[in-house]
Design a protein around this motif. Structure first.
Motif, short mmCIF file in Angstrom:
data_model
loop_
_atom_site.label_atom_id
_atom_site.label_comp_id
_atom_site.label_asym_id
_atom_site.label_seq_id
_atom_site.Cartn_x
_atom_site.Cartn_y
_atom_site.Cartn_z
N GLU A 338 0.81 -1.22 0.00
CA GLU A 338 0.00 0.00 0.00
C GLU A 338 0.85 1.27 0.00
OE1 GLU A 338 -1.18 1.46 4.29
OE2 GLU A 338 -1.90 -0.59 3.98
N GLY A 339 2.16 1.16 0.23
CA GLY A 339 3.02 2.33 0.32
C GLY A 339 3.16 3.06 -1.01
N ILE A 340 3.19 4.39 -0.95
CA ILE A 340 3.46 5.24 -2.12
C ILE A 340 4.89 5.73 -1.99
CG2 ILE A 340 2.75 7.27 -3.42
CD1 ILE A 340 0.65 5.02 -3.30
N THR A 341 5.79 5.20 -2.79
CA THR A 341 7.21 5.53 -2.71
C THR A 341 7.66 6.20 -4.01
OG1 THR A 341 7.70 3.27 -3.41
CG2 THR A 341 7.79 3.73 -1.05
N CYS A 342 8.33 7.33 -3.88
CA CYS A 342 8.70 8.13 -5.05
C CYS A 342 10.17 8.52 -4.98
CB CYS A 342 7.86 9.41 -5.12
SG CYS A 342 6.09 9.15 -4.87
N LEU A 343 10.87 8.34 -6.10
CA LEU A 343 12.27 8.79 -6.21
C LEU A 343 12.33 9.94 -7.20
CD1 LEU A 343 15.33 8.48 -5.72
CD2 LEU A 343 15.37 6.86 -7.63
N LEU A 344 12.80 11.09 -6.75
CA LEU A 344 13.00 12.25 -7.61
C LEU A 344 14.51 12.41 -7.80
CD1 LEU A 344 10.50 14.76 -5.93
CD2 LEU A 344 10.02 12.90 -7.52
N TYR A 345 14.99 12.28 -9.04
CA TYR A 345 16.43 12.28 -9.24
C TYR A 345 16.81 13.16 -10.42
CZ TYR A 345 15.62 8.98 -13.12
OH TYR A 345 15.21 8.39 -14.29
N GLY A 346 18.07 13.59 -10.43
CA GLY A 346 18.56 14.38 -11.56
C GLY A 346 19.45 15.52 -11.11
#
Length: 554
Positions: A338-346
C-alpha cells in the motif's frame, strides 16, 4: 462464463468503433443494437449511457480522459456536446465513472471507476450495490465538505470567479437550515463566509484550535486577484471586517502580514458547540517537533519540463486525500503493497525537494524530513538502530496525524548508493547493513515516502523496484528557464529573461543565487541592480565558464 466475458468486451469495443464521428445520433448505432443491449444489462444503463461508457473506457485505455477528447472523437464541438454531459453526471452519481467533479464539465476528466475493473478482469458480474446512486447526507459536516471541495477545485483552476461564488452561494442556500450557516449567510460577506468556515474545517481536521489557518493563503483560496487578497488581509489586520466586529476570528502576534495565522474565537467555538454540536478543545496537544506542518510551508510556483510535469501530475492526483484512501484500500484488498514511494532524481537545484514541499502544502500533509547525517554513527551497530528508529518515529507520527504525512529522505545518495566492496571492511559492512534494513523497510512500507538524489547512476539496483514512481529532473528548457527568470526577477523585461536563459544554462537553485545577490545589491545600493550587474553576477556563478560561448556583457 468465458464466452460472456468475451461478449461484453467485444460489445464495448464494437460500440466504441461505431461511435467514431457519429455525433451520438442513435440511428447511427443500428448495426450494434445487440451490443448496446448487452452493455445496458451489464451496467443497468440506458442506450446513451452505455455508449458514453464505451467512449470513456476506450479513448484513453482506462486512463482518465477529458470530455473535449470525447467530443472530438464523436465529431461534435464543445457546445454541441454539452447536452450529453447529463449522462456523464448520471454515471458519476452511480459510481460507474470517477472524476473530481463534475462541474466545469468540458474541462473535467473521467475514468471508469477503479472498483469495477477487477470484475472485468475476473469475469464476474458487477454487484448492484457498487453501481447504485450514493446520495449525500444533509449534515453540517457535508456542508463543510462541499466548501472544502469547492476550494480544491478553485485551486486546480477549474472555476472562474463568477462560477466559484455562484457555487458558494448555492451551497449556503442548500444548507441554510443549519443555524450557523444561516447566521453566516445573514451577517457575513462572501469572503468572510469562506474564511470563517475554512478556519472551522482546519480546526476540526486537526482536532484543535491552535492557529492552524494561514490568513493570506486562505483568502487567496477564495479570491482571484492579488489586489483583492491584499485589500481584505489589510482590512482584517485593521479589525474592520465583519469577522473582527462579530468576534468570530482572531489572529496571532506575527509581525508580517503574510505570516499571520488565525483561529476561532471563544465566541465562535461556543456557537459551533451550541448550534451544531461540534466541540473543539481549547487545550490543544503540542505538535510533533519532528514534523514540518503544511501551514508553515510557503507556497512556491514551480515550473516543470513536459516529462516532469506529466509524472508529477500523476503523483499529485494520487495524493488527493480521497483518492489516496481509495487507492490504499484497493491495493490492500488485492494483496499489493500500500506504500506510495517516489524517487526524484537528476540535476542539482532543479526543484526536487521544492516539489515535495509544494505537494505537502497543497495536500495538507506534514513532512517528516530525514537528515542523512542522523543515520551515520561512529559506533558499529548504532547506524542500523537509527534507520529503524526513523521508520518507528514516522509510523508513530502517522498514527496521530489526520492525514498521512510524507517521509522525506533528502539527498539520499549516501544511504541508497551502490554496495561497498573492499575498502575498510568495517565501514562497508556497516553501510551494507544499513541498506539491507532500508530495503526491508521499503518492502513493507505503509505511508508516503519521497527520496531525492542527484546521482542516480550511483544508486543500488536493489532499490529500483522499491520505488513506485521514479521522476527524472533535467535543467529547465529555454522557455521554462526564461519564465523562471521572469518570475524571480519581475523587474527585467521578457527579452532580457530570454537572453539570460539563452546564455546561462542554470538550474533553478543557481537562479535563486543570482536573485539573492540582486536583493543584497538593492539593500546596499538602495536601487534595483542594472541588467549589466545581473549579467556580471551570472558570469561569476560557476567555478568554470557557464555560458554557451564567451561571457556576455564584457
Amino acid at each position: 462464463m468465458e464466452n460472456a466475458k468475451l461478449k461484453i468486451i467485444t460489445a464495448l469495443e464494437q460500440v466504441f468503433l461505431q461511435a467514431k464521428d457519429s455525433k451520438l445520433e442513435r440511428n447511427f448505432f443500428k448495426t450494434v443494437d445487440e451490443e448496446i443491449k448487452l452493455i445496458n444489462n451489464y451496467f443497468r444503463t440506458n442506450d446513451l449511457e452505455s455508449i458514453i461508457i464505451t467512449l470513456v473506457m476506450n479513448t484513453e485505455n482506462l486512463e482518465s480522459v477529458r470530455l473535449k477528447k470525447l467530443a472530438e472523437y464523436v465529431g461534435l464541438n464543445n457546445l454541441n456536446f454539452l447536452p450529453f454531459t447529463k449522462y456523464l453526471v448520471s454515471l458519476h452519481k452511480r459510481n460507474i465513472l470517477h472524476s473530481e467533479g463534475p462541474y466545469f464539465k468540458l474541462n473535467e476528466e473521467y475514468a471508469i471507476d477503479y472498483k469495477l475493473i477487477p470484475y472485468f478482469s475476473n469475469n464476474e458480474a458487477i454487484p448492484e450495490e457498487l453501481i447504485m446512486s450514493a446520495e449525500k447526507e444533509n449534515t453540517f459536516h457535508e456542508f463543510l465538505n462541499e466548501i472544502d471541495e469547492l476550494s480544491e477545485r478553485k485551486d486546480k483552476g477549474l472555476l472562474n470567479e463568477i462560477y466559484f461564488y455562484k457555487q458558494l452561494r448555492e451551497i449556503f442556500e442548500k444548507y441554510e437550515d443549519f443555524k450557523l450557516v444561516a447566521y453566516a449567510k445573514k451577517n457575513l460577506n462572501k469572503i468572510d463566509q469562506f474564511v470563517f468556515f475554512d478556519t472551522i474545517i482546519d480546526a476540526i481536521s486537526t482536532c484543535n484550535n491552535d492557529f492552524n489557518t494561514g490568513l493570506q493563503s486562505t483568502v487567496e483560496d477564495c479570491t482571484f486577484r492579488k489586489r483583492d487578497t491584499f485589500e481584505y488581509v489589510q482590512k482584517f489586520l485593521l479589525g474592520k471586517t465583519r469577522l473582527n466586529k462579530l468576534k468570530l476570528i482572531e489572529k496571532d502576534n506575527a509581525t508580517f502580514s503574510n505570516r499571520h495565522y488565525i483561529r476561532l474565537t471563544t465566541n465562535a467555538l461556543k456557537m459551533l458547540s451550541e448550534w451544531e454540536g461540534i466541540t473543539i478543545q481549547i487545550q490543544e496537544e503540542k505538535k510533533n517537533k519532528k514534523l514540518l506542518y503544511p501551514e508553515l510551508i510557503k507556497k512556491n510556483k514551480l515550473i516543470y519540463n513536459t516529462e516532469e510535469l506529466e509524472a508529477i501530475s500523476r503523483i499529485d492526483r494520487v495524493l488527493v486525500e480521497s483518492t489516496y484512501q481509495k487507492l490504499k484500500s484497493n491495493l490492500t484488498s488485492n494483496n499489493l503493497p500500500e506504500g506510495i514511494t517516489c524517487l526524484l532524481y537528476g540535476e542539482p537545484g532543479t526543484g526536487k525537494t521544492a516539489t515535495v514541499y509544494e505537494l505537502a502544502r497543497k495536500h495538507k500533509r506534514a513532512v517528516f524530513k530525514v537528515e542523512i547525517s542522523e543515520t551515520k554513527s561512529m559506533w558499529y551497530g548504532e547506524s542500523q538502530k537509527l534507520v529503524k528508529k526513523i521508520f518507528t518515529d514516522y509510523y508513530e507520527a502517522k498514527e496521530k496525524e489526520k492525514r498521512c504525512p510524507i517521509l522525506l529522505f533528502n539527498e539520499a545518495d549516501a544511504i541508497i548508493g551502490k554496495r561497498k566492496v573492499g575498502g575498510n571492511a568495517s565501514t562497508s559492512e556497516t553501510e551494507n547493513a544499513i541498506q539491507n534494513i532500508l530495503l526491508e523497510e521499503l518492502e513493507n512500507f505503509k505511508g508516503i515516502l519521497f527520496a531525492t538524489s542527484n546521482l542516480v547512476m550511483n544508486l543500488d539496483s536493489a532499490f529500483e523496484r522499491r520505488f513506485l514512481f521514479k521522476v527524472k529532473y533535467a535543467k529547465p528548457s529555454l522557455e521554462n528557464a526564461a519564465a523562471i527568470w521572469k518570475i524571480k526577477l519581475p523587474s527585467i523585461t521578457k527579452e532580457q529573461s530570454i537572453e539570460l536563459a539563452s546564455y546561462f544554462q542554470f538550474s533553478g537553485g543557481e537562479i535563486d543565487n543570482i536573485v539573492r545577490k540582486c536583493f543584497m545589491e538593492n539593500v546596499l545600493q538602495g536601487k534595483q541592480p542594472s541588467f549589466e550587474t545581473i549579467i556580471s553576477f551570472c558570469n561569476q556563478e560557476k567555478w568554470e565558464a557557464s555560458t554557451k560561448g564567451n561571457k556576455i556583457g564584457f
